[in-house]
Write a protein that holds these residues in place. Structure first.
Motif, short mmCIF file in Angstrom:
data_model
loop_
_atom_site.label_atom_id
_atom_site.label_comp_id
_atom_site.label_asym_id
_atom_site.label_seq_id
_atom_site.Cartn_x
_atom_site.Cartn_y
_atom_site.Cartn_z
N GLN A 163 -22.20 19.59 8.20
CA GLN A 163 -22.78 20.44 7.15
C GLN A 163 -24.12 21.02 7.59
O GLN A 163 -24.38 22.22 7.46
CB GLN A 163 -22.97 19.63 5.85
CG GLN A 163 -23.58 20.44 4.74
CD GLN A 163 -24.33 19.61 3.68
OE1 GLN A 163 -25.41 19.94 3.26
NE2 GLN A 163 -23.73 18.52 3.23
N ASP A 213 -24.86 25.00 8.06
CA ASP A 213 -25.90 25.68 7.28
C ASP A 213 -26.85 26.43 8.21
O ASP A 213 -27.22 27.58 7.95
CB ASP A 213 -26.70 24.67 6.44
CG ASP A 213 -26.08 24.47 5.06
OD1 ASP A 213 -25.31 25.35 4.62
OD2 ASP A 213 -26.35 23.44 4.44
N GLN A 264 -27.43 30.61 8.71
CA GLN A 264 -28.74 31.22 8.51
C GLN A 264 -29.16 32.08 9.70
O GLN A 264 -30.25 32.64 9.71
CB GLN A 264 -29.79 30.14 8.26
CG GLN A 264 -29.62 29.54 6.87
CD GLN A 264 -30.52 28.35 6.64
OE1 GLN A 264 -31.73 28.48 6.60
NE2 GLN A 264 -29.93 27.18 6.48
N VAL A 298 -28.62 31.45 2.10
CA VAL A 298 -27.50 30.83 2.80
C VAL A 298 -26.33 30.56 1.85
O VAL A 298 -25.15 30.71 2.22
CB VAL A 298 -27.93 29.55 3.57
CG1 VAL A 298 -28.42 28.47 2.64
CG2 VAL A 298 -26.80 29.02 4.42
N ASP A 299 -26.62 30.20 0.59
CA ASP A 299 -25.52 29.92 -0.33
C ASP A 299 -24.75 31.18 -0.69
O ASP A 299 -23.54 31.14 -0.92
CB ASP A 299 -26.06 29.22 -1.59
CG ASP A 299 -26.46 27.78 -1.28
OD1 ASP A 299 -26.24 27.34 -0.13
OD2 ASP A 299 -26.98 27.10 -2.17
N TRP A 321 -22.44 31.69 2.12
CA TRP A 321 -21.26 30.82 1.97
C TRP A 321 -20.27 31.45 1.00
O TRP A 321 -19.07 31.53 1.28
CB TRP A 321 -21.68 29.44 1.42
CG TRP A 321 -22.01 28.41 2.45
CD1 TRP A 321 -23.23 27.85 2.68
CD2 TRP A 321 -21.10 27.78 3.37
NE1 TRP A 321 -23.14 26.92 3.69
CE2 TRP A 321 -21.84 26.85 4.14
CE3 TRP A 321 -19.73 27.90 3.63
CZ2 TRP A 321 -21.28 26.05 5.13
CZ3 TRP A 321 -19.16 27.11 4.62
CH2 TRP A 321 -19.93 26.20 5.37
N PHE A 347 -21.23 18.44 0.49
CA PHE A 347 -22.25 19.23 -0.20
C PHE A 347 -22.70 18.49 -1.46
O PHE A 347 -21.88 17.82 -2.10
CB PHE A 347 -21.67 20.58 -0.64
CG PHE A 347 -21.85 21.68 0.34
CD1 PHE A 347 -21.57 21.49 1.68
CD2 PHE A 347 -22.27 22.94 -0.08
CE1 PHE A 347 -21.72 22.53 2.58
CE2 PHE A 347 -22.43 23.98 0.81
CZ PHE A 347 -22.15 23.77 2.15
N ARG A 362 -24.80 22.12 -5.84
CA ARG A 362 -24.73 23.24 -4.91
C ARG A 362 -23.28 23.71 -4.76
O ARG A 362 -22.99 24.91 -4.81
CB ARG A 362 -25.29 22.79 -3.56
CG ARG A 362 -25.37 23.89 -2.57
CD ARG A 362 -25.98 23.44 -1.26
NE ARG A 362 -25.92 24.55 -0.33
CZ ARG A 362 -25.82 24.42 0.97
NH1 ARG A 362 -25.78 23.23 1.53
NH2 ARG A 362 -25.76 25.48 1.74
#
Ligand code: ATP
Ligand code: MG
Length: 438
Positions: free
Chosen positions: A200, A204, A208, A256-257, A260, A283, A287
């Motif tokens: 994870q 992430d 980014q 970043v979310d 996703w 996660f 989130r």
């Protein structure tokens, strides 16, 4: 070769000097050296020294013994903290993820030789001299990622290095050396031994990257996600490393979310599939829910469109809005606009514009914003609390957002009475209502 040190390193020179004054060696290492050479912002400053952890602790007043068994002591100096690690090599590795033991050594070069890639295996002295026994500087200039030593062996020692490789290729816009790429494609299955939490963290960081499309392209081409302990996206048609056109919208999203969410929408994942992937990646629940809500909005809109090819009616749209919440809707609209511009959605521009207008024209978005509350309804109907309250509040909310009634106490009560005559008040709550009351 000498470099001009950036402020972050200049500020840390007194830490090196203090160790040198006590007769030990001390240099900057790792990402800070690499980023200084590239002229990038230096994040964490790591120091390597010939002093043992206890000797380091004897030299500084404020220290935290963060990882004594690995030789790491955190030194607090002025407002900053520095990880000071004793020169070390690593013994044999267990399960492709951790060394069975570490040995402290006297020579910097031995310490640098345990590091993963040549660009991460350089050191900088307090005077700005680059110490580079593995030619990391040249490799960086050539934009090539080389392992220190034999990549197959290094990835077998620690399989996480393969994901790190993808991240460095993506973030620093490098090409992998052929030996590195071959080792990743041949030894990828070792990644199954790495904890999903660590996967994870790497994913992430990968997302980014300044060019997340390139990052995801390389990631998919590496096929590493098929081999992680809990495989991810096994049914995705893997594009080639350079087939990143479909992913280009990702770079236009800054958080970043959101990246996703857009990625999962592009991959045509359902909300359930999204949640399953996030569970696999460990996660945090909140989130996972926030991102999957965006994916769910997409799923709901597409489901409606499948049933009727015209655009979703205003009534359906506001129902989606009140069930999914403002944040998920606003985020989905932003992603949908970007994907639409990229011709990646079956939605038309004017359709998204219409959803946007309806969304912003809504008088309220949540039951809590109604001019009447549960207690008032209970008092008005002289009824005991129960599921009927949420049912009724939701019914009122729907009427208000569809502009059938105004959000005004007396009008809401009149409408509530009508509802009571028509509906059995003990009726089961419907799906949307449960969401709002969460
Ligand atoms: P960033 O901080 O930008 O994520 P970094 O290269 O500084 O990148 P860190 O995790 O901070 O990464 O590690 C610092 C240094 O430690 C690296 O530059 C590398 O020399 C070494 N290192 C880190 N992880 C590994 C690993 N799995 N195998 C070998 N060396 C590693
Ligand atoms: Mg670092």
């Amino acid at each position: 070769m000498y470099l001009q040190l950036p402020t972050e390193l200049v500020k840390a020179i007194p830490v090196l000097d203090r160790l040198l004054a006590h007769g030990y060696e001390a240099v900057f290492v790792g990402g800070a050296v690499r980023d200084t050479i590239l002229g990038l912002q230096v994040s964490d400053v790591d120091i390597a020294t010939s002093a043992t952890p206890h000797q380091v602790m004897g030299v500084f007043e404020r220290v935290v013994p963060t990882g004594l068994q690995h030789g790491t002591v955190t030194v607090l100096y002025k407002q900053s903290s520095y990880e000071v690690t004793t020169y070390r090599t690593e013994g044999t590795y267990v399960d492709s993820r951790r060394p069975a033991s570490v040995q402290f050594v006297n020579r910097l070069e031995d310490d640098l030789s345990r590091r993963d890639f040549t660009m991460n295996a350089m050191a900088l002295t307090n005077e700005g001299e680059v110490l580079d026994p593995f030619f990391g500087y040249q490799h960086l200039l050539a934009k090539k990622l080389y392992a220190v030593g034999d990549p197959a062996q290094r990835f077998e020692e620690d399989a996480l290095r393969m994901l790190r490789a993808i991240r460095f290729i993506a973030c620093y816009e490098l090409q992998p050396a052929p030996s590195v790429w071959r080792a990743i494609t041949e030894h990828g299955s070792a990644i199954r031994l790495i904890a999903m939490e660590r996967v994870q963290v790497e994913l992430d960081k990968l997302l980014q990257a300044q060019k997340p499309d390139r990052a995801v392209g390389w990631l998919l081409a590496s096929r590493l996600l098929l081999h992680v302990k809990e495989p991810l996206f096994p049914d995705i048609n893997l594009p080639k490393a350079n087939a990143t056109e479909d992913l280009s919208a990702l770079a236009l999203l800054h958080c970043v979310d959101m990246r996703w969410a857009a990625l999962l929408i592009i991959m045509q994942r359902t909300k359930e599939q999204t949640l399953a992937s996030f569970r696999a990646l460990r996660f945090a629940k909140k989130r996972a829910q926030e991102i999957s809500a965006i994916v769910e909005v997409h799923e709901l809109v597409m489901d409606h469109k499948k049933r009727s090819p015209q655009h979703v009616s205003q009534k359906t749209w506001v129902t989606i809005v009140i069930s999914m919440g403002q944040a998920a809707i606003a985020n989905w609209l932003q992603i949908a606009q970007l994907l639409q511009q990229n011709n990646q959605l079956i939605l038309e521009k004017k359709e998204i514009k219409q959803y946007n207008e309806w969304f912003h024209a809504m008088p309220i978005y949540h039951m809590k914003q109604l001019d009447v509350n549960g207690n008032q309804l209970m008092a008005h109907f002289a009824k005991r609390p129960g599921a009927w309250i949420n049912n009724l509040l939701y019914y009122l909310l729907q009427a208000v957002v569809c502009h059938e009634i105004t959000n005004e106490y007396n009008e809401l009560l009149r409408y509530a009475e009508m509802w009571r005559k028509e509906v059995d008040v003990s009726e089961q709550p419907i799906r949307y209502i449960q969401k709002q009351s969460e």
